[in-house]
Design a protein around this motif. Sequence first.
Motif, mmCIF file in Angstrom:
data_model
loop_
_atom_site.group_PDB
_atom_site.id
_atom_site.type_symbol
_atom_site.label_atom_id
_atom_site.label_comp_id
_atom_site.label_asym_id
_atom_site.label_seq_id
_atom_site.Cartn_x
_atom_site.Cartn_y
_atom_site.Cartn_z
ATOM 1 N N ALA A 33 0.843 -1.198 0.000
ATOM 2 C CA ALA A 33 0.000 0.000 0.000
ATOM 3 C C ALA A 33 0.876 1.245 0.000
ATOM 4 N N LEU A 34 0.405 2.255 -0.692
ATOM 5 C CA LEU A 34 1.150 3.505 -0.834
ATOM 6 C C LEU A 34 0.223 4.648 -0.437
ATOM 7 N N LEU A 35 0.692 5.506 0.442
ATOM 8 C CA LEU A 35 -0.065 6.696 0.829
ATOM 9 C C LEU A 35 0.763 7.931 0.542
ATOM 10 N N GLN A 36 0.103 8.981 0.054
ATOM 11 C CA GLN A 36 0.794 10.276 0.060
ATOM 12 C C GLN A 36 0.136 11.152 1.127
ATOM 13 N N ASP A 37 0.724 12.311 1.371
ATOM 14 C CA ASP A 37 0.300 13.088 2.530
ATOM 15 C C ASP A 37 -1.057 13.767 2.349
ATOM 16 N N LYS A 74 0.483 24.296 9.612
ATOM 17 C CA LYS A 74 -0.379 23.145 9.338
ATOM 18 C C LYS A 74 0.340 22.008 8.617
ATOM 19 N N ASN A 75 1.055 22.313 7.532
ATOM 20 C CA ASN A 75 1.716 21.230 6.812
ATOM 21 C C ASN A 75 2.819 20.597 7.648
ATOM 22 N N ALA A 76 3.597 21.418 8.340
ATOM 23 C CA ALA A 76 4.656 20.862 9.190
ATOM 24 C C ALA A 76 4.050 19.974 10.269
ATOM 25 N N ASP A 77 2.951 20.392 10.829
ATOM 26 C CA ASP A 77 2.263 19.559 11.837
ATOM 27 C C ASP A 77 1.787 18.244 11.222
ATOM 28 N N ASP A 78 1.247 18.324 10.007
ATOM 29 C CA ASP A 78 0.804 17.098 9.334
ATOM 30 C C ASP A 78 1.969 16.128 9.149
ATOM 31 N N HIS A 79 3.145 16.674 8.809
ATOM 32 C CA HIS A 79 4.305 15.794 8.607
ATOM 33 C C HIS A 79 4.635 15.039 9.899
ATOM 34 N N LEU A 80 4.607 15.747 11.026
ATOM 35 C CA LEU A 80 4.893 15.085 12.308
ATOM 36 C C LEU A 80 3.804 14.057 12.645
ATOM 37 N N PHE A 81 2.562 14.417 12.320
ATOM 38 C CA PHE A 81 1.459 13.484 12.573
ATOM 39 C C PHE A 81 1.627 12.220 11.732
ATOM 40 N N LEU A 82 1.922 12.406 10.442
ATOM 41 C CA LEU A 82 2.049 11.254 9.548
ATOM 42 C C LEU A 82 3.202 10.358 9.989
ATOM 43 N N SER A 84 4.292 9.967 13.061
ATOM 44 C CA SER A 84 3.871 9.221 14.258
ATOM 45 C C SER A 84 2.854 8.145 13.893
ATOM 46 N N ALA A 85 1.972 8.461 12.940
ATOM 47 C CA ALA A 85 0.948 7.491 12.543
ATOM 48 C C ALA A 85 1.583 6.300 11.831
ATOM 49 N N ALA A 86 2.567 6.586 10.969
ATOM 50 C CA ALA A 86 3.270 5.492 10.285
ATOM 51 C C ALA A 86 3.901 4.566 11.324
ATOM 52 N N GLN A 87 4.498 5.177 12.336
ATOM 53 C CA GLN A 87 5.119 4.366 13.391
ATOM 54 C C GLN A 87 4.063 3.569 14.153
ATOM 55 N N LYS A 88 2.946 4.206 14.420
ATOM 56 C CA LYS A 88 1.924 3.556 15.234
ATOM 57 C C LYS A 88 1.297 2.356 14.528
ATOM 58 N N PHE A 89 1.084 2.498 13.222
ATOM 59 C CA PHE A 89 0.371 1.435 12.503
ATOM 60 C C PHE A 89 1.299 0.511 11.725
ATOM 61 N N GLY A 90 2.610 0.648 11.945
ATOM 62 C CA GLY A 90 3.535 -0.298 11.324
ATOM 63 C C GLY A 90 3.809 -0.040 9.863
ATOM 64 N N LEU A 91 3.831 1.237 9.466
ATOM 65 C CA LEU A 91 4.145 1.594 8.083
ATOM 66 C C LEU A 91 5.570 2.137 7.997
ATOM 67 N N TRP A 92 6.135 2.093 6.807
ATOM 68 C CA TRP A 92 7.332 2.860 6.510
ATOM 69 C C TRP A 92 6.939 4.335 6.427
ATOM 70 N N PHE A 93 7.914 5.206 6.714
ATOM 71 C CA PHE A 93 7.675 6.643 6.577
ATOM 72 C C PHE A 93 8.772 7.252 5.714
ATOM 73 N N SER A 94 8.356 7.794 4.590
ATOM 74 C CA SER A 94 9.300 8.479 3.708
ATOM 75 C C SER A 94 9.263 9.954 4.068
ATOM 76 N N ARG A 95 10.346 10.461 4.621
ATOM 77 C CA ARG A 95 10.339 11.787 5.237
ATOM 78 C C ARG A 95 10.136 12.914 4.199
ATOM 79 N N LYS A 453 0.979 12.177 17.125
ATOM 80 C CA LYS A 453 1.293 13.591 17.368
ATOM 81 C C LYS A 453 0.309 14.459 16.606
ATOM 82 N N LYS A 454 -0.602 15.028 17.325
ATOM 83 C CA LYS A 454 -1.621 15.823 16.648
ATOM 84 C C LYS A 454 -1.485 17.293 16.986
#
Lengths: 655, 655
Positions: A33-37, A74-82, A84-95, A453-454
């Motif tokens: 699965a692939l997600l973008q921001d 807002k966008n910087a906050d979204d990056h931190l949220f994503l 943390s969410a990737a970590q929480k749900f076991g996804l890779w995170f491409s910074r 991180k919300k």
Amino acid sequence: MKSLNVTQKLIQSHLIEGEMRPGTEIGLKIDQALLQDATGTLVQLELEAMGLDRAKTEVAVQYVDHNLLQTDFKNADDHLFLHSAAQKFGLWFSRPGNGVSHPVHMERFGIPGKSLVGSDSHSCAAGSLAMLAIGTGGLDVAAAIAGMPYYVKMPKIMGVKLTGSLPAWVSAKDIILEMLRRHDVKGGVGKIIEYYGEGLKNLSAMDRHVIANMGAELGATTTIFPSDDQTRAFLKSQNREEDWSEIVADQGCSYDLEDEIILDDLVPMIALPTSPGNVVPVSEVEGRKISQVVIGSSANPGLRDFWIAGAIVKEKTIHPEVSFDINPTSRQIIQNMIENRAFANLIKAGGRFHQSGCMGCIGMGQAPASDSISLRTMPRNFPDRSGTKDDQVYLCSPETAAASALTGEITDPRNLEKRYAMGYPEYEAPRLEIINDDMLVPPTKNNSEVKLKKGPNIKSLPEMEGLKSEYNLPVLLKMGNNISTDEIMKAGAEVLPFRSNIPEISKFSYTVIDDTFYQRALKAKEKYGGHIVVAGENYAQGSSREHAAIAPKYLGQVAVVAKDYARIAWQNLVNFGILPLEFENPDDYDFIEQGAFVTLKNLREDVAEKATIKMLVKNKNDEREISLTHSLSDRQVDLLMKGGVINDFKEQLTT
Amino acid sequence: MKSLNVTQKLIQSHLIEGEMRPGTEIGLKIDQALLQDATGTLVQLELEAMGLDRAKTEVAVQYVDHNLLQTDFKNADDHLFLHSAAQKFGLWFSRPGNGVSHPVHMERFGIPGKSLVGSDSHSCAAGSLAMLAIGTGGLDVAAAIAGMPYYVKMPKIMGVKLTGSLPAWVSAKDIILEMLRRHDVKGGVGKIIEYYGEGLKNLSAMDRHVIANMGAELGATTTIFPSDDQTRAFLKSQNREEDWSEIVADQGCSYDLEDEIILDDLVPMIALPTSPGNVVPVSEVEGRKISQVVIGSSANPGLRDFWIAGAIVKEKTIHPEVSFDINPTSRQIIQNMIENRAFANLIKAGGRFHQSGCMGCIGMGQAPASDSISLRTMPRNFPDRSGTKDDQVYLCSPETAAASALTGEITDPRNLEKRYAMGYPEYEAPRLEIINDDMLVPPTKNNSEVKLKKGPNIKSLPEMEGLKSEYNLPVLLKMGNNISTDEIMKAGAEVLPFRSNIPEISKFSYTVIDDTFYQRALKAKEKYGGHIVVAGENYAQGSSREHAAIAPKYLGQVAVVAKDYARIAWQNLVNFGILPLEFENPDDYDFIEQGAFVTLKNLREDVAEKATIKMLVKNKNDEREISLTHSLSDRQVDLLMKGGVINDFKEQLTT
């Protein structure tokens, strides 16, 4: 056993439900699965609402490539949220800044034979590696991450035979532009396009990416290439040869539809404003003055594409009235561009370099000047998509783009031979690229301990209520035919920053039609427990955005009553627990007044039994009982009873 | 002849009017002018309104470095307009993405001994090359380009003696941060700061740029360095050794004020939120978690500054929760960074590269996440300047920034020796840099034939009316004390795009105080020919923005009646033809009501003769004649009669 083409092999190996008969629904096992921001924040909130413990796919990656312009928190906050969410749900995170999802995924994760869904319409690009890769809505991707099958109607398979080889100054982009010239933007609808033939021999995997990516512009479900020696060479250059396996069509296989391109006959092509299907040879529009050239994007993401542009402008200076914007697609590619001098050549000639990401391709920066032509190697030129109203965006190959940057006007690159005494630069791909995975953060083992991180703009999804049996609700809005999702929930710079904040984005519900809607819906929710809306034909056509369902649901929308629905939006309504009803007698549409009250009884039961639903309509001066119906499957009825897919998944978790 | 310091030599050689007595007005001949885009569009419109034929300065350069984010057509249109205007008025044009004005100007145009005015507060950076360089308002720069002198009160000269040499891990930024720790943000007001002493021996011209640039943060009129062997080496590295001449202080010269810094004693310093004067040693705040590091800006623009950051992160990866934003200051510097591997080192470690420009330094991108620390090598950390409300921006050296990017927390770079077993990387400057002037478009010879390119958002300046003798005007607004220019004309993303469109930006006049002002002013202009406003003390304090005068003028503002005025704004009012009146008896302030009508007779004559001005005030229920005065010079009175500087210049042209 029957001879199979590559597409059939890929589908067969992932088929969980249904059979490979065009037009019937099939359920597919999803490996990646692939997600973008831009879509991913909502998907992650959906995973949170589902209560997912850990991704069930083999690989799931959260990319950050769309919203890289940070003009407030807002966008910087979204990056931190994503992250943390990737970590929480076991996804890779491409910074952020690591690159555009499609080329990075292909380079670092793509494996021939695997299936993939992505919450981005260009996810089909992974078909370049013989993957079965489909772009789809966010909740479908969330469901796949949670281990559920992906449902799609079995498409027809169009075989496109490539013969011969490309002439000088003509490259992969011209092949897909030729396909768009022939078939236009709806020519691929309901189809998977499979390329085959000896013409593939000289098309690298990245060339194939160019073609597979813009298969989205044909409207195709996806595009498939075989996995052959070119695929192997690519994976070897990524130091992943072990991921290669051969997947080619069986001798004697067949296709539902056929086409053929003789590569030797191709010339440089260009898509005129304002559709990728509006294609002519470059020579037809040569000489038009331009103000901007943009190189990059997921449609021309490869090292070669930047190298060839660099080789063309090397030791020259771009035209003084052209902004030459370079949009590298990944940090890894920048490192390789430094080594092969493409970077220095482009900078020296006057390139404006931007961070790796989608940039102007989705209107996030480098909008062109008004009343002037912008030439781009990007995949789309829909009106105003660049950010500039009445823009004039042309789509072409890196060769055409670079040639035109030098001359200041649209230029057939073949004419460089005369104008600059230049031969076609010959690219030699590195056998091993510089690899850089440092900004790909792997899934963590102790994911259950991770806290999301919300920032102040990121809100958890609201609870979704299941269908009840009795309602007495106001008709808050009566709309006409062909209402688009843009009218239900507009996009743009004002609204997009709230994509991870349903309470806030819901304030924009239907504002295009009626800017009192939000306040009236709040009142109706408090007083009556919700509302309904009425519409004519083809309700919620256009973009697939899920916010056009989730925001009305949040405001208490119980049902839509319409003559009929656009396909994706109809599915979205159900997914988020809004009942899409239809008139048994379309003339009853005329009877209902905005402001009427409707009474529904025995609703759960009638919906479940597919019985006629009786709705008493009380207008200001008269009343009448009208008959409604629906066309939901049993699975969908079940979803509605529960309040949508998220609740359904939660229930599965606890049972 | 008396012994002179460098500052006195520079002033003396440009003195046209007045004498070098601190506090008295002097008029200076200006050799060079520097414009950036955010202020430059208005300057170019002013040149157009003046009817200038061709720049009279030796060198004038229009840079484009502020508004590089193109989210719609406006910025791209401005770029085309600025290009055409530079051509029309005989200026150089530094194309978008070519770099930040101050380092590019220093590298390619700076000449020891020359004078410069710039429409950017950091124009003082050119003092690093022994230039007399002053940042000022746009109309002052326009006047200088038109050949008029620049007027300023003769400052006091503070001599700062530098002795010894910098320890490892301490660099130029720590010197200016130490100055800010000692003198705070008002310590330089009314002063020119001149550095001298043997400590200069090891400070390169670019190191001096760091110090001169942030002299603006001390509030200094400018900063001056001598022209010595370091200056010569720099010009040689730019292939311009012939522009070098020695300018050093005479033996036995003196300064009005004295200070001394022993370089050996310095430690890494850092400015805490939310003032550049809020400086402590880094060690005092070590360990605080950060979310962002930004390298670059005009405060640390040099090749060394990027190289040292690259050397520190080389072969490492930045902390997973830090966004590492690299903001190269010019294309030439990028080319040199490619050669010296700084670029590859920074990219490999995880840097997000942005195009050359001011970026986050003026809130144009890369705003930090909320509730988190951003560490920047930039010059300013005023509240919300980054674009994020309640931001926490810290200012420091590239050494401290790069060290902290690795660890994810504020880190004294000296501790890298232990943490990473790393010695202080020793920088060797290239004797000759790669030079790239290709994106500097020279003035054209046939400038009179050039047509200005104005997109739909770019409007010529409206005509300005001169003062009349009789008025009967409404008092549209009565304000209190300390009204700032932010309240008269706010900044921000909503308003800034209209900086080249006076009719449009005037809609935002006084909206912070009263959002009915615009409509009421339009009506008053139509019905009464204008309006006045009343204010208490210190009217129009804060930013020097000219729009706080030109927009009210456009809306018909004839006069302001206030207790007193902030200095720059008072000058701006006159420059644009608004009469700044003062109460003879400040208690009369209390009498005037908003909505009152005032009658003025014999106004031109009374203003010219500096006679008491009688104003009849008719409130709703009472009336009274009150006495007003002004403190304008004869030159300023003359400007007012004509309707401001632009009309004055036009008149000079035609006589």
